[in-house]
Design a protein around this motif. Structure first.
Motif, PDB file in Angstrom:
ATOM      1  N   GLY A  83      28.749  14.551  -6.512  1.00 59.46           N
ATOM      2  CA  GLY A  83      28.861  13.204  -5.975  1.00 59.46           C
ATOM      3  C   GLY A  83      30.001  13.105  -4.986  1.00 59.46           C
ATOM      4  N   LYS A  84      29.838  12.205  -4.012  1.00 66.39           N
ATOM      5  CA  LYS A  84      30.859  12.043  -2.981  1.00 66.39           C
ATOM      6  C   LYS A  84      30.799  10.608  -2.464  1.00 66.39           C
ATOM      7  N   ASP A  85      31.961  10.005  -2.289  1.00 65.11           N
ATOM      8  CA  ASP A  85      32.011   8.623  -1.806  1.00 65.11           C
ATOM      9  C   ASP A  85      31.844   8.558  -0.293  1.00 65.11           C
ATOM     10  N   ASP A  86      31.189   7.469   0.161  1.00 67.57           N
ATOM     11  CA  ASP A  86      31.223   7.018   1.545  1.00 67.57           C
ATOM     12  C   ASP A  86      30.938   8.126   2.562  1.00 67.57           C
ATOM     13  N   THR A  87      29.731   8.675   2.514  1.00 60.44           N
ATOM     14  CA  THR A  87      29.328   9.672   3.507  1.00 60.44           C
ATOM     15  C   THR A  87      28.718   8.976   4.716  1.00 60.44           C
ATOM     16  N   LEU A  88      28.504   9.713   5.780  1.00 58.74           N
ATOM     17  CA  LEU A  88      28.126   9.117   7.055  1.00 58.74           C
ATOM     18  C   LEU A  88      26.807   8.352   6.981  1.00 58.74           C
ATOM     19  N   TRP A  89      25.830   8.880   6.224  1.00 61.81           N
ATOM     20  CA  TRP A  89      24.537   8.217   6.098  1.00 61.81           C
ATOM     21  C   TRP A  89      24.414   7.395   4.823  1.00 61.81           C
TER      22      TRP A  89
ATOM     23  N   THR B 211      17.775   1.535  13.569  1.00 64.25           N
ATOM     24  CA  THR B 211      18.728   1.106  14.603  1.00 64.25           C
ATOM     25  C   THR B 211      19.859   0.260  14.033  1.00 64.25           C
ATOM     26  N   ASP B 212      19.530  -0.758  13.235  1.00 73.97           N
ATOM     27  CA  ASP B 212      20.558  -1.654  12.715  1.00 73.97           C
ATOM     28  C   ASP B 212      20.572  -1.638  11.186  1.00 73.97           C
ATOM     29  N   TRP B 213      20.502  -0.453  10.621  1.00 78.03           N
ATOM     30  CA  TRP B 213      20.393  -0.337   9.168  1.00 78.03           C
ATOM     31  C   TRP B 213      21.624  -0.865   8.444  1.00 78.03           C
ATOM     32  N   ARG B 214      22.792  -0.667   8.999  1.00 80.58           N
ATOM     33  CA  ARG B 214      24.001  -1.186   8.343  1.00 80.58           C
ATOM     34  C   ARG B 214      24.014  -2.718   8.362  1.00 80.58           C
ATOM     35  N   GLU B 215      23.644  -3.305   9.490  1.00 82.10           N
ATOM     36  CA  GLU B 215      23.618  -4.753   9.603  1.00 82.10           C
ATOM     37  C   GLU B 215      22.599  -5.374   8.648  1.00 82.10           C
ATOM     38  N   GLN B 216      21.510  -4.660   8.407  1.00 81.82           N
ATOM     39  CA  GLN B 216      20.491  -5.168   7.482  1.00 81.82           C
ATOM     40  C   GLN B 216      20.838  -4.908   6.020  1.00 81.82           C
ATOM     41  N   GLY B 217      21.959  -4.238   5.779  1.00 80.19           N
ATOM     42  CA  GLY B 217      22.404  -4.017   4.410  1.00 80.19           C
ATOM     43  C   GLY B 217      21.720  -2.874   3.689  1.00 80.19           C
ATOM     44  N   PHE B 218      21.169  -1.909   4.419  1.00 76.69           N
ATOM     45  CA  PHE B 218      20.565  -0.743   3.773  1.00 76.69           C
ATOM     46  C   PHE B 218      21.648   0.055   3.042  1.00 76.69           C
ATOM     47  N   VAL B 219      21.312   0.542   1.866  1.00 77.79           N
ATOM     48  CA  VAL B 219      22.274   1.349   1.111  1.00 77.79           C
ATOM     49  C   VAL B 219      22.307   2.800   1.588  1.00 77.79           C
ATOM     50  N   GLU B 220      21.330   3.187   2.377  1.00 75.73           N
ATOM     51  CA  GLU B 220      21.287   4.508   3.007  1.00 75.73           C
ATOM     52  C   GLU B 220      20.733   4.341   4.407  1.00 75.73           C
TER      53      GLU B 220
ATOM     54  N   GLU C  48       0.819  -1.216   0.000  1.00 74.99           N
ATOM     55  CA  GLU C  48       0.000   0.000   0.000  1.00 74.99           C
ATOM     56  C   GLU C  48       0.849   1.261   0.000  1.00 74.99           C
ATOM     57  N   GLY C  49       0.321   2.273  -0.669  1.00 76.31           N
ATOM     58  CA  GLY C  49       0.774   3.647  -0.500  1.00 76.31           C
ATOM     59  C   GLY C  49       2.100   3.998  -1.141  1.00 76.31           C
ATOM     60  N   GLU C  50       2.710   5.064  -0.611  1.00 74.62           N
ATOM     61  CA  GLU C  50       3.963   5.555  -1.168  1.00 74.62           C
ATOM     62  C   GLU C  50       5.082   4.565  -0.869  1.00 74.62           C
ATOM     63  N   LEU C  51       6.086   4.541  -1.747  1.00 76.31           N
ATOM     64  CA  LEU C  51       7.202   3.615  -1.611  1.00 76.31           C
ATOM     65  C   LEU C  51       8.486   4.434  -1.501  1.00 76.31           C
ATOM     66  N   PHE C  52       9.123   4.387  -0.327  1.00 78.61           N
ATOM     67  CA  PHE C  52      10.312   5.219  -0.121  1.00 78.61           C
ATOM     68  C   PHE C  52      11.432   4.477   0.605  1.00 78.61           C
ATOM     69  N   ALA C  53      11.376   3.143   0.613  1.00 79.80           N
ATOM     70  CA  ALA C  53      12.417   2.376   1.296  1.00 79.80           C
ATOM     71  C   ALA C  53      13.760   2.564   0.601  1.00 79.80           C
ATOM     72  N   CYS C  54      14.821   2.636   1.406  1.00 81.83           N
ATOM     73  CA  CYS C  54      16.168   2.767   0.848  1.00 81.83           C
ATOM     74  C   CYS C  54      17.015   1.559   1.223  1.00 81.83           C
ATOM     75  N   GLN C  55      16.391   0.384   1.250  1.00 81.13           N
ATOM     76  CA  GLN C  55      17.110  -0.820   1.643  1.00 81.13           C
ATOM     77  C   GLN C  55      17.973  -1.360   0.507  1.00 81.13           C
ATOM     78  N   LYS C  56      17.391  -1.498  -0.673  1.00 80.03           N
ATOM     79  CA  LYS C  56      18.118  -2.054  -1.819  1.00 80.03           C
ATOM     80  C   LYS C  56      18.587  -0.967  -2.776  1.00 80.03           C
ATOM     81  N   SER C  57      17.800   0.101  -2.919  1.00 79.00           N
ATOM     82  CA  SER C  57      18.136   1.190  -3.835  1.00 79.00           C
ATOM     83  C   SER C  57      18.058   2.517  -3.091  1.00 79.00           C
ATOM     84  N   ARG C  58      18.947   3.406  -3.430  1.00 76.90           N
ATOM     85  CA  ARG C  58      18.984   4.704  -2.758  1.00 76.90           C
ATOM     86  C   ARG C  58      17.770   5.556  -3.130  1.00 76.90           C
TER      87      ARG C  58
END
Length: 890
Positions: free
Chosen positions: A712-718, A651-660, A269-279
């Motif tokens: 563009g910039k590589d490897d920023t904090l978020w 909380t654990d976005w890096r562990e879950q493999g989020f790209v952002e 449902e609704g808007e799609l704004f997840a940044c797990q697989k794609s930024r």
């Protein structure tokens, strides 16, 4: 063993501009399409090619190669070249929903002129998906959708095919391109490629498609030349010992064959704004704030002012160059492409995009001036009165409100009357203007003659009883009847609803009816921005710079309006190195105007400033009476959407493999609100798009602007990893540092309870759907065409008229423009509330209604009362039976 069927879809993703210019892209486009036409015509084993779901490429190409129109049409009819349904691949979250719909309409229409519009709502690369796209696609006759960004992995539930559902419950059959639009770009039979790239991808896709053996493999990339070897490659792949059968195909064919049995029951449902697989790049919504504001202003001129005015003019038989509208809208669409409006471009591209929007606004203002002058002249012929002020209502709801107008008089005194009745008004600003000189040609040569000085005044007055799509005329006399704003030393202003006070340099906001009061409600917060145009990036260690101290510059009051002008100063570092050292050498001076008007249920706020610092982000923090708000509500399309103020994934976005990092930073079309059982706090903006809520502080933050200097910039904090987009070159964008004057406008609503429809009505009111025009001879520069002679109508029209009114305040106008047939106009109305609403009209003329699809094909005549469902919209054709020769009464 059952063979999986891999649909190989040759395509390209076509950015018209980005780190390169549109001029670069257009040259590439000619070369690529020349090659593509020869390839498709010369190789029948190459079945089809998809050109990014776009139609603008046809217009751009045929400007240079008009002789190839028939070749293109033949390939499009044969479904070997897929174009449309979009005109441009526009960002869906940063533009008006009406612009989104109009883009789709133009794309479908253009593609169909060549034989076929792709039956897929294709969304390969935009940064987040609009919640109403499922409804918009189906209403436009599109059966399928293919998209890349915005899906959380836990939403998939075993299938990459699912039903995507809009807030009004309409659904579209959708496929999620898990690996984006380029997993097969380098399709090859090379053993290393096959074993280490292609087969692992297909194995993963197989595991994620529980209810089908059909796998979608997009084979393309940005600005790629069609790969003529694909047929041979596919043939060779089928000769290899793999569990897959490969077929060259298209997005449309894949969706048709895969959804034959309709066995995919997962609903998202609704808007799609997840940044797990794609930024998703949520914070580019405040990059180049000047482009965002200009977009809002240009859309406002077209949708809220020019198009409704053309309806009034058309009903009066007033002519205007209507074909210009197509060119204006297409230029707007070229600025709305997803990198364009997001402003994630090189500086020359952003210059061009802003100039396009300004150019459209100028043309719109010229057309508005033309029509206002023609109508007002015809009114003056009837009234035998030259100095008149006409108010035009561009809404279908009656106009009853305070109206702002600019008038010119020989003397300071101003008085208004409607008929024989005086109309109270307030002069907000007044200045004496130099009359200059006029050139008189005599027998002895040119002679300069001095012209008397005159006065320009901004006035505010109540316009009442102007019915839908109507106008009303006032006479201006030069008498001292108007009230002037009075300068006072008081540090409090108030209206019938609100009071704003300055106490010891801090601002307090009070609702006089509910007795709600928030002390110290407005604070400026600045922090470093170590990111790029795509994404904000905080510094790892930094204390934000805060200013909540205000100095009173002026306080002005009158019975209709009161306002307070304030000044704040933030001491900022010039750049990141100074910020890290804590060295604040740059003063940012902010002027804030707070205005209260009688009978308005919101507080008007304007900030103006000139930025000179680099790499920082400025926000305004708004303290609210809503305690610990866990949800926010922001508008998108035709209703409000609920969002989490604390992301469950952060909380654990890096562990879950989020790209952002999935920060709860969101975008809004017009407004955002917080609410609980006892309190409501809302913000309505004009071009400010980004917000964040801090529940523990009961605070809503609006991002005014970001200042950055890199594309563009590589490897920023978020955002770990590579830079977005181009990765082998640093593109500097000094203009994105925003060293310029900027203005930000918004309004605040604070009450005990405000439902969705009432908030949207306030948005509608704040945006202003009226126009004013004074027929006068003193000033020929205020309006764009005043200095030029134009053919004026010889007919006479009455001083007031109206065509169609809709009186349910819980139903709002989305757009109104002339139709294709004489005497017809098109309306789109929506119900943002949670209960069905009756829809009925009144008019002094006879009229006929028809319900239309979004392609504006007639669906059915309306012979019974209409009810508009909750969170739904409707498109209507209105035909005035009496025609333009009859002017109805107000």
């Amino acid at each position: 063993m059952t063979s999986k069927h891999v649909y190989v879809v040759p395509h390209c993703h076509w950015d018209a501009e980005w780190y390169f210019t549109c001029e670069d892209s257009h040259i590439l486009l000619i070369e690529n399409i020349d090659y593509l036409l020869d390839l498709l015509e010369g190789d029948v084993t190459f079945p089809s090619y998809s050109f990014d779901g776009l139609a603008i490429v046809l217009d751009d190409y045929l400007q240079v190669r008009p002789e190839n129109a028939s070749r293109i049409a033949e390939l499009v009819r044969q479904k070997r070249l897929y174009v449309g349904p979009w005109y441009t691949q526009c960002d869906s979250l940063l533009i008006r929903t009406e612009s989104l719909i109009r883009n789709l309409q133009y794309g479908i229409r253009t593609a169909k002129q060549f034989g076929h519009s792709m039956n897929v709502g294709y969304l390969p690369d935009i940064f987040g998906q609009h919640a109403y796209l499922p409804a918009i696609f189906t209403d436009a006759g599109i059966d399928y959708c293919v998209l890349q960004r915005g899906i959380y992995t836990d939403q998939i539930r075993g299938d990459l095919n699912f039903l995507w559902q809009a807030p009004n419950h309409r659904t579209v059959a959708t496929n999620y391109m898990y690996y984006g639009y380029g997993p097969g770009k380098f399709l090859s039979t090379d053993t290393d490629y096959l074993n280490h790239r292609l087969l692992p991808i297909l194995e993963r896709l197989s595991a994620m498609n529980s209810h089908t053996d059909n796998l979608l493999l997009p084979c393309g990339g940005d600005q790629v030349l069609p790969n003529a070897q694909f047929p041979q490659t596919v043939k060779a792949l089928n000769q290899r010992d793999t569990p897959y059968h490969f077929t060259m195909s298209s997005y449309e064919e894949y969706m048709q064959e895969t959804w034959k049995e309709r066995s995919f029951n997962n609903v998202i449902e609704g808007e799609l704004f997840a940044c797990q697989k794609s930024r998703i790049h949520r914070t580019c919504h405040s990059t180049r704030a000047d482009i965002k504001r200009q977009t809002w202003q240009t859309e406002h001129q077209l949708l809220d002012q020019l198009e409704p005015l053309t309806v009034i003019a058309s009903q009066l038989g007033i002519h205007w160059p209507q074909p210009m509208m197509d060119a204006l809208w297409k230029k707007v669409f070229s600025a709305h492409a997803h990198n364009g409006i997001e402003a994630t471009n090189a500086d020359p591209v952003n210059h061009n995009i802003k100039h396009r929007l300004i150019s459209v606004e100028r043309s719109a203002l010229s057309l508005i001036n033309l029509l206002k002058k023609k109508i007002s002249h015809a009114i003056s012929q009837q009234m035998a009165q030259d100095n008149i002020l006409v108010v035009f209502n561009g809404d279908v709801s009656p106009l009853n409100r305070l109206v702002h107008a600019v008038v010119f008089t020989k003397d300071k005194g101003i008085a208004l009357k409607r008929g024989s009745k005086p109309v109270e008004c307030t002069v907000l600003n007044q200045q004496e203007l130099d009359g200059g000189q006029r050139v008189i040609v005599t027998a002895a040569g040119e002679k300069l003659e001095q012209v008397d000085n005159y006065y320009r005044s901004e006035i505010l007055f109540p316009a009442q009883g102007i019915n839908g799509l109507g106008y009303q005329t006032y006479e201006i006399t030069e008498a001292s009847a108007a009230m002037m704003l009075t300068q006072t030393a008081r540090q409090t202003i108030e209206s019938d609803r609100y009071r704003v006070s300055l106490n010891d340099g801090k601002l307090a906001l009070e609702n006089r009816i509910t007795r709600q009061c928030v002390e110290d409600f407005l604070t400026f917060v600045d922090c470093g921005d170590n990111g790029d145009e795509f994404d904000f990036a905080p510094l790892e260690t930094e204390q934000p710079i805060i200013s909540r101290a205000f100095t009173l510059l002026a306080s002005e009051v009158s019975p209709m309006v009161s306002r307070m002008t304030l000044e704040s100063t933030l001491k900022l570092p010039q750049d990141i190195p100074q910020r890290l050292e804590g060295d604040c050498t740059s003063a940012l001076l902010i002027h804030t105007t707070i205005e209260l008007r009688q009978h308005e249920n919101y507080v008007r706020v304007t900030h103006s400033l000139v930025n000179q610092a680099d790499n920082h982000r400025l926000r305004v923090y708004l303290k609210t009476p809503v305690k610990n708000p866990l949800d926010s509500y922001a508008d998108q399309g035709f209703s409000l959407l609920r969002r989490d103020n604390i992301s469950p994934y952060v909380t654990d976005w890096r562990e879950q493999g989020f790209v952002e990092k999935p920060m709860p930073i969101y975008t809004m079309e017009n407004c955002v609100a917080l609410r609980n059982d006892d309190h409501f706090f809302g913000v309505i903006t004009k071009g400010i798009k980004e917000y964040e809520v801090f529940p523990a502080e009961d605070t809503l933050a609006l991002t005014l602007f970001r200042s950055v200097g890199l594309l563009g910039k590589d490897d920023t904090l978020w955002r770990p990893g590579r830079a977005s987009g181009i990765n082998n070159k640093v593109v500097e964008t000094p203009d994105a540092q925003m060293h310029q004057a900027m203005t930000f406008d918004y309004a605040l609503v604070m009450d005990s309870q405000v439902d969705d429809a009432t908030l949207m009505l306030s948005c509608h009111h704040y945006r202003e759907h009226y126009l004013t025009y004074q027929l006068q001879q003193l000033n020929t520069f205020e309006e764009r065409l005043e200095r030029f002679t134009i053919p004026l109508p010889t007919t006479k029209i009455p001083p007031s008229a109206a065509w169609l009114s809709q009186d349910n305040p819980r139903i709002m106008l989305s757009m109104c423009r002339p139709g294709e047939c004489a005497g017809e106009f098109i309306l789109r109305l929506f119900n943002p509330g949670e209960t069905p609403q009756p829809l009925f009209f009144s008019s002094s003329c006879d009229y006929q209604l028809s319900i239309l699809t979004l392609q504006e094909e007639r669906r059915e005549p309306v012979n019974s009362p209409l009810t508009l469902a909750a969170r739904d919209y409707i498109t209507l054709a209105v035909r005035m039976i009496d025609g333009p020769e009859r002017v109805p009464g107000a």
